[in-house]
Design a protein around this motif. Structure first.
Motif, PDB file in Angstrom:
ATOM      1  N   ASP A 157       0.842  -1.191   0.000  1.00 40.95           N
ATOM      2  CA  ASP A 157       0.000   0.000   0.000  1.00 40.95           C
ATOM      3  C   ASP A 157       0.879   1.244   0.000  1.00 40.95           C
ATOM      4  O   ASP A 157       2.077   1.190   0.273  1.00 40.95           O
ATOM      5  N   ASP A 158       0.265   2.388  -0.253  1.00 43.73           N
ATOM      6  CA  ASP A 158       1.010   3.638  -0.324  1.00 43.73           C
ATOM      7  C   ASP A 158       1.635   4.037   1.010  1.00 43.73           C
ATOM      8  O   ASP A 158       2.669   4.686   1.046  1.00 43.73           O
ATOM      9  N   TRP A 159       1.037   3.638   2.128  1.00 42.94           N
ATOM     10  CA  TRP A 159       1.550   4.056   3.431  1.00 42.94           C
ATOM     11  C   TRP A 159       2.954   3.525   3.679  1.00 42.94           C
ATOM     12  O   TRP A 159       3.695   4.097   4.483  1.00 42.94           O
ATOM     13  N   ARG A 209       5.462   3.735   1.907  1.00 41.26           N
ATOM     14  CA  ARG A 209       6.438   4.710   1.424  1.00 41.26           C
ATOM     15  C   ARG A 209       6.474   5.962   2.297  1.00 41.26           C
ATOM     16  O   ARG A 209       7.251   6.870   2.045  1.00 41.26           O
ATOM     17  N   SER A 210       5.639   6.041   3.313  1.00 47.24           N
ATOM     18  CA  SER A 210       5.569   7.204   4.188  1.00 47.24           C
ATOM     19  C   SER A 210       6.374   6.949   5.464  1.00 47.24           C
ATOM     20  O   SER A 210       6.000   6.080   6.257  1.00 47.24           O
ATOM     21  N   PRO A 211       7.452   7.699   5.683  1.00 46.75           N
ATOM     22  CA  PRO A 211       8.250   7.483   6.899  1.00 46.75           C
ATOM     23  C   PRO A 211       7.434   7.651   8.191  1.00 46.75           C
ATOM     24  O   PRO A 211       7.655   6.938   9.163  1.00 46.75           O
ATOM     25  N   ARG A 212       6.486   8.573   8.190  1.00 46.55           N
ATOM     26  CA  ARG A 212       5.653   8.787   9.386  1.00 46.55           C
ATOM     27  C   ARG A 212       4.827   7.548   9.703  1.00 46.55           C
ATOM     28  O   ARG A 212       4.701   7.145  10.859  1.00 46.55           O
ATOM     29  N   HIS A 213       4.255   6.933   8.692  1.00 46.68           N
ATOM     30  CA  HIS A 213       3.433   5.747   8.924  1.00 46.68           C
ATOM     31  C   HIS A 213       4.284   4.532   9.297  1.00 46.68           C
ATOM     32  O   HIS A 213       3.870   3.708  10.117  1.00 46.68           O
ATOM     33  N   VAL A 214       5.446   4.421   8.706  1.00 44.76           N
ATOM     34  CA  VAL A 214       6.355   3.328   9.071  1.00 44.76           C
ATOM     35  C   VAL A 214       6.804   3.494  10.520  1.00 44.76           C
ATOM     36  O   VAL A 214       6.884   2.521  11.276  1.00 44.76           O
ATOM     37  N   ARG A 266       0.546  12.346  16.019  1.00 42.86           N
ATOM     38  CA  ARG A 266       0.497  13.819  15.968  1.00 42.86           C
ATOM     39  C   ARG A 266      -0.604  14.442  16.815  1.00 42.86           C
ATOM     40  O   ARG A 266      -1.184  15.465  16.452  1.00 42.86           O
TER      41      ARG A 266
END
Length: 157
Positions: A71-73, A75-80, A118
């Motif tokens: 999924d796209d998440w 590639r997101s450092p915040r989600h990882v 956040r």
């Protein structure tokens, strides 16, 4: 992450087969056509049937779907980072809850999760403390689950 249905089908068939093997050792009730293995056996058979259907569907759709799709998440450092904090919090609870106690450990974990998602720091800490107290009260007082006190043993209620 999206796995092909055939992967989940194989997992369901393995689970169903394991349960079917396990219930064979259940005792029989003399003079009764049914015993304690009936319902777990029926559920396990249903899991196997569902697994076969998922494998068939996954195999049929294999040309248009990959076996594993991210999924796209991912590639997101915040989600990882959020995933790493979540998994780390489980490990932290396993190793720290006896020494620290449920209340401090749960408050630290919830605050860390809120912060990585956040939430404003003041709100994250306040909600983490209140939620930990509510969960502790529900499990310790109402449900009688023995939660560890750790460093708070002297003020245990």
């Amino acid at each position: 992450m999206k796995l092909n249905d055939a992967v989940f089908g194989l997992l369901l068939m393995a689970l169903g087969a394991t349960v079917l093997v396990a219930v064979q050792g259940y005792p029989k009730i003399p003079g009764q056509p049914v015993g304690p293995a009936l319902f777990p056996g029926l559920i396990a058979a249903g899991l196997c049937v569902a697994g076969v259907l998922l494998v068939a569907r996954g195999w049929r759709l294999r040309a248009e779907r990959r076996w594993l799709a991210w999924d796209d998440w991912v590639r997101s450092p915040r989600h990882v980072l959020a995933l790493a904090v979540l998994l780390g919090s489980v490990v932290f609870y396993i190793f720290a809850s006896e020494a620290l106690g449920f209340l401090p450990t749960a408050a630290i974990i919830l605050a860390a999760l809120f912060l990585v998602l956040r939430v404003r720091p003041a709100a994250a800490i306040g909600i983490a403390v209140i939620a930990s107290l509510l969960v502790h009260t529900a499990f310790y007082k109402l449900l009688k689950v023995p939660l560890p006190w750790g460093v708070l043993k002297g003020v245990a209620w």
